[in-house]
Design a protein around this motif. Structure first.
Motif, PDB file in Angstrom:
ATOM      1  N   ALA A  71       0.693  -1.095 -19.972  1.00  0.00           N
ATOM      2  CA  ALA A  71      -0.596  -1.656 -20.373  1.00  0.00           C
ATOM      3  C   ALA A  71      -1.753  -0.804 -19.898  1.00  0.00           C
ATOM      4  O   ALA A  71      -2.683  -0.502 -20.656  1.00  0.00           O
ATOM      5  CB  ALA A  71      -0.732  -3.078 -19.821  1.00  0.00           C
ATOM      6  N   VAL A  72      -1.710  -0.390 -18.643  1.00  0.00           N
ATOM      7  CA  VAL A  72      -2.817   0.378 -18.075  1.00  0.00           C
ATOM      8  C   VAL A  72      -2.915   1.763 -18.695  1.00  0.00           C
ATOM      9  O   VAL A  72      -3.964   2.200 -19.166  1.00  0.00           O
ATOM     10  CB  VAL A  72      -2.661   0.485 -16.541  1.00  0.00           C
ATOM     11  CG1 VAL A  72      -3.718   1.415 -15.966  1.00  0.00           C
ATOM     12  CG2 VAL A  72      -2.771  -0.898 -15.913  1.00  0.00           C
ATOM     13  N   ALA A  73      -1.799   2.491 -18.716  1.00  0.00           N
ATOM     14  CA  ALA A  73      -1.816   3.856 -19.233  1.00  0.00           C
ATOM     15  C   ALA A  73      -2.057   3.883 -20.732  1.00  0.00           C
ATOM     16  O   ALA A  73      -2.713   4.784 -21.252  1.00  0.00           O
ATOM     17  CB  ALA A  73      -0.503   4.562 -18.900  1.00  0.00           C
ATOM     18  N   GLY A  74      -1.542   2.888 -21.456  1.00  0.00           N
ATOM     19  CA  GLY A  74      -1.754   2.854 -22.891  1.00  0.00           C
ATOM     20  C   GLY A  74      -3.212   2.687 -23.242  1.00  0.00           C
ATOM     21  O   GLY A  74      -3.735   3.362 -24.126  1.00  0.00           O
ATOM     22  N   ALA A  75      -3.906   1.796 -22.554  1.00  0.00           N
ATOM     23  CA  ALA A  75      -5.331   1.586 -22.815  1.00  0.00           C
ATOM     24  C   ALA A  75      -6.138   2.827 -22.489  1.00  0.00           C
ATOM     25  O   ALA A  75      -7.038   3.231 -23.231  1.00  0.00           O
ATOM     26  CB  ALA A  75      -5.833   0.397 -21.998  1.00  0.00           C
ATOM     27  N   ALA A  76      -5.797   3.480 -21.356  1.00  0.00           N
ATOM     28  CA  ALA A  76      -6.535   4.689 -20.973  1.00  0.00           C
ATOM     29  C   ALA A  76      -6.272   5.820 -21.949  1.00  0.00           C
ATOM     30  O   ALA A  76      -7.173   6.548 -22.356  1.00  0.00           O
ATOM     31  CB  ALA A  76      -6.143   5.108 -19.551  1.00  0.00           C
ATOM     32  N   GLY A  77      -5.004   5.977 -22.347  1.00  0.00           N
ATOM     33  CA  GLY A  77      -4.651   7.068 -23.241  1.00  0.00           C
ATOM     34  C   GLY A  77      -5.265   6.925 -24.613  1.00  0.00           C
ATOM     35  O   GLY A  77      -5.492   7.907 -25.304  1.00  0.00           O
ATOM     36  N   ALA A  78      -5.534   5.698 -25.035  1.00  0.00           N
ATOM     37  CA  ALA A  78      -6.103   5.468 -26.364  1.00  0.00           C
ATOM     38  C   ALA A  78      -7.597   5.713 -26.396  1.00  0.00           C
ATOM     39  O   ALA A  78      -8.202   5.648 -27.459  1.00  0.00           O
ATOM     40  CB  ALA A  78      -5.806   4.033 -26.803  1.00  0.00           C
ATOM     41  N   GLY A  79      -8.206   6.021 -25.262  1.00  0.00           N
ATOM     42  CA  GLY A  79      -9.668   6.095 -25.174  1.00  0.00           C
ATOM     43  C   GLY A  79     -10.307   7.015 -26.188  1.00  0.00           C
ATOM     44  O   GLY A  79     -11.118   6.585 -27.002  1.00  0.00           O
ATOM     45  N   TYR A  80      -9.952   8.317 -26.177  1.00  0.00           N
ATOM     46  CA  TYR A  80     -10.614   9.236 -27.089  1.00  0.00           C
ATOM     47  C   TYR A  80     -10.190   8.996 -28.533  1.00  0.00           C
ATOM     48  O   TYR A  80     -10.985   9.157 -29.457  1.00  0.00           O
ATOM     49  CB  TYR A  80     -10.361  10.697 -26.719  1.00  0.00           C
ATOM     50  CG  TYR A  80     -11.194  11.600 -27.599  1.00  0.00           C
ATOM     51  CD1 TYR A  80     -12.546  11.779 -27.337  1.00  0.00           C
ATOM     52  CD2 TYR A  80     -10.655  12.205 -28.736  1.00  0.00           C
ATOM     53  CE1 TYR A  80     -13.335  12.548 -28.172  1.00  0.00           C
ATOM     54  CE2 TYR A  80     -11.441  12.972 -29.570  1.00  0.00           C
ATOM     55  CZ  TYR A  80     -12.776  13.151 -29.287  1.00  0.00           C
ATOM     56  OH  TYR A  80     -13.563  13.893 -30.125  1.00  0.00           O
ATOM     57  N   GLY A  81      -8.931   8.598 -28.718  1.00  0.00           N
ATOM     58  CA  GLY A  81      -8.489   8.309 -30.072  1.00  0.00           C
ATOM     59  C   GLY A  81      -9.285   7.182 -30.702  1.00  0.00           C
ATOM     60  O   GLY A  81      -9.717   7.281 -31.851  1.00  0.00           O
ATOM     61  N   TYR A  82      -9.491   6.131 -29.951  1.00  0.00           N
ATOM     62  CA  TYR A  82     -10.284   5.000 -30.441  1.00  0.00           C
ATOM     63  C   TYR A  82     -11.719   5.447 -30.710  1.00  0.00           C
ATOM     64  O   TYR A  82     -12.307   5.108 -31.744  1.00  0.00           O
ATOM     65  CB  TYR A  82     -10.263   3.873 -29.414  1.00  0.00           C
ATOM     66  CG  TYR A  82     -11.058   2.656 -29.827  1.00  0.00           C
ATOM     67  CD1 TYR A  82     -10.542   1.749 -30.747  1.00  0.00           C
ATOM     68  CD2 TYR A  82     -12.327   2.417 -29.287  1.00  0.00           C
ATOM     69  CE1 TYR A  82     -11.269   0.632 -31.124  1.00  0.00           C
ATOM     70  CE2 TYR A  82     -13.057   1.305 -29.662  1.00  0.00           C
ATOM     71  CZ  TYR A  82     -12.532   0.407 -30.581  1.00  0.00           C
ATOM     72  OH  TYR A  82     -13.257  -0.693 -30.957  1.00  0.00           O
ATOM     73  N   TYR A  83     -12.245   6.227 -29.801  1.00  0.00           N
ATOM     74  CA  TYR A  83     -13.617   6.746 -29.927  1.00  0.00           C
ATOM     75  C   TYR A  83     -13.775   7.559 -31.215  1.00  0.00           C
ATOM     76  O   TYR A  83     -14.707   7.352 -31.999  1.00  0.00           O
ATOM     77  CB  TYR A  83     -13.894   7.619 -28.699  1.00  0.00           C
ATOM     78  CG  TYR A  83     -15.242   8.296 -28.642  1.00  0.00           C
ATOM     79  CD1 TYR A  83     -16.288   7.731 -27.934  1.00  0.00           C
ATOM     80  CD2 TYR A  83     -15.453   9.526 -29.259  1.00  0.00           C
ATOM     81  CE1 TYR A  83     -17.521   8.364 -27.854  1.00  0.00           C
ATOM     82  CE2 TYR A  83     -16.679  10.159 -29.191  1.00  0.00           C
ATOM     83  CZ  TYR A  83     -17.704   9.571 -28.484  1.00  0.00           C
ATOM     84  OH  TYR A  83     -18.927  10.208 -28.416  1.00  0.00           O
ATOM     85  N   ALA A  84     -12.842   8.492 -31.450  1.00  0.00           N
ATOM     86  CA  ALA A  84     -12.927   9.340 -32.634  1.00  0.00           C
ATOM     87  C   ALA A  84     -12.724   8.541 -33.913  1.00  0.00           C
ATOM     88  O   ALA A  84     -13.370   8.806 -34.933  1.00  0.00           O
ATOM     89  CB  ALA A  84     -11.902  10.473 -32.544  1.00  0.00           C
ATOM     90  N   ASP A  85     -11.817   7.554 -33.881  1.00  0.00           N
ATOM     91  CA  ASP A  85     -11.614   6.710 -35.054  1.00  0.00           C
ATOM     92  C   ASP A  85     -12.894   5.974 -35.435  1.00  0.00           C
ATOM     93  O   ASP A  85     -13.270   5.899 -36.612  1.00  0.00           O
ATOM     94  CB  ASP A  85     -10.509   5.680 -34.792  1.00  0.00           C
ATOM     95  CG  ASP A  85      -9.122   6.305 -34.719  1.00  0.00           C
ATOM     96  OD1 ASP A  85      -8.965   7.461 -35.174  1.00  0.00           O
ATOM     97  OD2 ASP A  85      -8.209   5.642 -34.205  1.00  0.00           O
ATOM     98  N   LYS A  86     -13.569   5.407 -34.435  1.00  0.00           N
ATOM     99  CA  LYS A  86     -14.797   4.656 -34.705  1.00  0.00           C
ATOM    100  C   LYS A  86     -15.913   5.579 -35.175  1.00  0.00           C
ATOM    101  O   LYS A  86     -16.700   5.221 -36.056  1.00  0.00           O
ATOM    102  CB  LYS A  86     -15.230   3.878 -33.457  1.00  0.00           C
ATOM    103  CG  LYS A  86     -14.224   2.872 -32.956  1.00  0.00           C
ATOM    104  CD  LYS A  86     -13.811   1.868 -34.024  1.00  0.00           C
ATOM    105  CE  LYS A  86     -14.931   0.896 -34.355  1.00  0.00           C
ATOM    106  NZ  LYS A  86     -14.498  -0.120 -35.336  1.00  0.00           N
ATOM    107  N   GLN A  87     -16.009   6.769 -34.599  1.00  0.00           N
ATOM    108  CA  GLN A  87     -17.038   7.707 -35.033  1.00  0.00           C
ATOM    109  C   GLN A  87     -16.787   8.153 -36.467  1.00  0.00           C
ATOM    110  O   GLN A  87     -17.722   8.222 -37.280  1.00  0.00           O
ATOM    111  CB  GLN A  87     -17.086   8.925 -34.109  1.00  0.00           C
ATOM    112  CG  GLN A  87     -18.222   9.884 -34.467  1.00  0.00           C
ATOM    113  CD  GLN A  87     -18.327  11.047 -33.511  1.00  0.00           C
ATOM    114  OE1 GLN A  87     -17.350  11.414 -32.864  1.00  0.00           O
ATOM    115  NE2 GLN A  87     -19.507  11.624 -33.416  1.00  0.00           N
TER     116      GLN A  87
END
Length: 226
Positions: A71-87
């Motif tokens: 749970a912890v590592a998955g949320a952290a690892g998704a950070g830039y991916g989520y950011y780029a998807d939203k942008q």
């Protein structure tokens, strides 16, 4: 050492992590780009690594440790991916109907700005039709500030090579100056004039030359943003 019975909760956590990481798909997967969202890619990989690490750390309850680690590592690892998807999603909305094309390849987002909306012939003065796209870009770049912004000017092959390289550099700089004036951090910006050296169509036709006269803006993650 893992036994079969003790490893079952860990395997379950890894499978759960993979499913969670793959749950978010890029809404533009059928358009040019990476297909699977960066959120899914980095979230899934990070979650699996976290599950293994969590199991190793929590010797008393490997299953519980694996779930927490995932749970912890998955949320952290998704950070830039989520950011780029939203942008990317925001840029596609704001560029709709402007003639600007948005492309995505992995971590890189690129905007292709055709010559018919950017500059008049042999000029580096921003055309009136270019102000709306640039204003929308500036707004996005202020909100999403974890990218470097490379601006490259391109020309067709009409005229001398030296003249076209200089013109393309001036056009790229005009775009950078305008974005800076709209509040975009200048330290994120770089400019380059490619002149006629990177055509995307034949310079033998008017339509091809028009495609070659363009400005490309490429967004890449800043160091440490991934």
């Amino acid at each position: 050492m893992f036994t079969l019975s003790s490893s079952r909760p860990v395997l379950a956590a890894v499978l759960l992590a993979l499913l969670a990481g793959c749950a978010s798909q890029n809404p533009y997967e059928n358009q040019q780009g990476s297909g699977t969202s960066k959120t899914a890619k980095y979230g899934g990989i990070g979650a699996v690594a976290g599950a293994v690490a969590g199991a190793a750390i929590n010797h008393d309850n490997r299953g519980k440790g694996a779930l927490i680690g995932a749970a912890v590592a998955g949320a952290a690892g998704a950070g830039y991916g989520y950011y780029a998807d939203k942008q990317e999603e925001q840029l596609r909305r704001s560029m709709e109907g402007t003639g600007v094309e948005v492309q995505r390849q992995g971590d890189t987002i690129q905007l292709i700005m055709p010559g018919n909306i950017t500059f008049a012939t042999d000029s580096s003065d921003i055309a009136s039709s270019f102000y709306t796209p640039l204003n929308n870009l500036a707004s996005s770049f202020r909100q999403y500030n974890q990218n470097s912004i490379e601006i490259v000017g391109h020309t067709d092959s009409t005229g001398s090579h030296a003249h076209n390289v200089g013109l393309s550099q001036r056009r790229a700089q005009s775009v950078a100056n305008y974005l800076t004036a709209q509040g975009v951090d200048a330290s994120r910006l770089s400019t380059r004039g490619a002149g006629p050296d990177q055509p995307v169509a034949s310079n033998a036709t008017a339509d091809g030359r028009a495609q070659n006269r363009r400005v490309e803006v490429t967004l890449r993650p800043l160091p440490g943003a991934q």
